[in-house]
Design a protein around this motif. Structure first.
Motif, mmCIF file in Angstrom:
data_model
loop_
_atom_site.group_PDB
_atom_site.id
_atom_site.type_symbol
_atom_site.label_atom_id
_atom_site.label_comp_id
_atom_site.label_asym_id
_atom_site.label_seq_id
_atom_site.Cartn_x
_atom_site.Cartn_y
_atom_site.Cartn_z
ATOM 1 N N GLN A 13 0.706 -1.447 -0.052
ATOM 2 C CA GLN A 13 0.125 0.044 -0.014
ATOM 3 C C GLN A 13 0.925 1.336 0.170
ATOM 4 O O GLN A 13 0.363 2.385 -0.073
ATOM 5 C CB GLN A 13 -1.002 0.079 1.115
ATOM 6 C CG GLN A 13 -2.086 -1.021 1.203
ATOM 7 C CD GLN A 13 -2.833 -1.129 2.217
ATOM 8 O OE1 GLN A 13 -2.526 -1.454 3.330
ATOM 9 N NE2 GLN A 13 -4.033 -0.448 2.116
ATOM 10 N N CYS A 54 -10.592 -0.523 3.403
ATOM 11 C CA CYS A 54 -9.242 -0.577 3.377
ATOM 12 C C CYS A 54 -8.748 0.902 2.588
ATOM 13 O O CYS A 54 -9.444 1.682 2.022
ATOM 14 C CB CYS A 54 -8.934 -1.649 1.986
ATOM 15 S SG CYS A 54 -7.191 -1.806 1.392
ATOM 16 N N LEU A 55 -7.582 1.175 3.480
ATOM 17 C CA LEU A 55 -6.871 2.510 2.868
ATOM 18 C C LEU A 55 -6.755 2.818 1.465
ATOM 19 O O LEU A 55 -6.506 3.815 1.222
ATOM 20 C CB LEU A 55 -5.827 2.828 3.768
ATOM 21 C CG LEU A 55 -5.724 2.826 5.198
ATOM 22 C CD1 LEU A 55 -4.716 3.061 5.996
ATOM 23 C CD2 LEU A 55 -6.904 3.966 5.702
ATOM 24 N N GLU A 115 -4.707 -7.889 5.579
ATOM 25 C CA GLU A 115 -3.012 -7.777 5.327
ATOM 26 C C GLU A 115 -2.384 -8.794 4.517
ATOM 27 O O GLU A 115 -1.610 -8.343 3.838
ATOM 28 C CB GLU A 115 -2.477 -7.328 6.460
ATOM 29 C CG GLU A 115 -3.187 -5.829 7.339
ATOM 30 C CD GLU A 115 -3.575 -4.648 6.402
ATOM 31 O OE1 GLU A 115 -2.599 -4.536 5.526
ATOM 32 O OE2 GLU A 115 -4.778 -4.195 6.653
HETATM 33 ZN ZN ZN Z 1 -6.310 -3.291 2.705
#
Ligand code: ZN
Length: 189
Positions: free
Chosen positions: A50, A107-108, A150
């Motif tokens: 990410q 989710c970011l 994750e």
């Molecule tokens: Zn995520």
């Protein structure tokens, strides 16, 4: 340093992470930067993918989430979840130890997109910590869900891949929009 979080449509999210064999100063710095980034975005987990790094590295912190409990067991004994946070997991291996349950996930890398995902309610985790030492524990509830989310990132798997077909269909316009915006931004770089 706060790092840019890559969004859906960025190729880094589909890359499988390389195993980390030694904790170099660069890895230690990356972990510190990932925590700064995660806390800044009020997330409870962040994977290296990410922030554009294809590595088997994820960080988590479920403190402060009071309405969705987590359980933790170390050496067969119940352990204090809050006391074990924050968590760094390197090269994690997971084993399901309970039936699947549904729970809401975000989710970011998918701002404002949430969906119910089915995952095992409890798991056994084997990983290395930030010092490169082996850790083994069992966990359940929110922590187990977050770790599985994750771990998926580390394999290039995203929560949209695990959504029920109907949910995915409903969200498709939003997903297409997000993907297009990410690709347009990448092109402009
Ligand atoms: Zn995520």
């Amino acid at each position: 340093m706060i790092l840019p979080i890559v969004k859906y449509g960025h190729p880094a999210l589909r890359q499988r992470g390389a195993r980390i064999e030694t904790i170099t100063p660069q890895i230690t710095q990356l972990i510190a930067d990932m925590f700064e980034t995660m806390y800044d975005s009020h997330g409870l987990g962040l994977a290296a993918q990410q922030v554009g790094q294809s590595l088997q590295l994820t960080i988590l912190d479920v403190r402060g989430v009071k309405n969705r409990p987590s359980t933790l067991e170390v050496n067969g004994q119940p352990a204090d979840v809050e006391g074990r946070m924050p968590l760094v997991l390197i090269n994690p291996e997971l084993e399901p130890i309970a039936e699947s349950v549904e729970g809401t996930e975000g989710c970011l890398s998918f701002p404002e997109i949430f969906a119910d995902i089915s995952r095992p309610e409890a798991i056994e985790v084997r990983a290395l910590n930030e010092q490169g030492q082996p850790v083994v524990f069992r966990c359940g509830g929110l922590l187990a869900r977050a770790i599985q989310h994750e771990k998926d990132h580390l394999q290039g798997i995203l929560f949209i891949d695990r959504m029920p077909k109907e949910t995915r269909r409903e969200l498709q316009p939003q997903l297409d929009e997000l993907q297009a915006a990410t690709k347009a931004a990448l092109k402009a770089e």
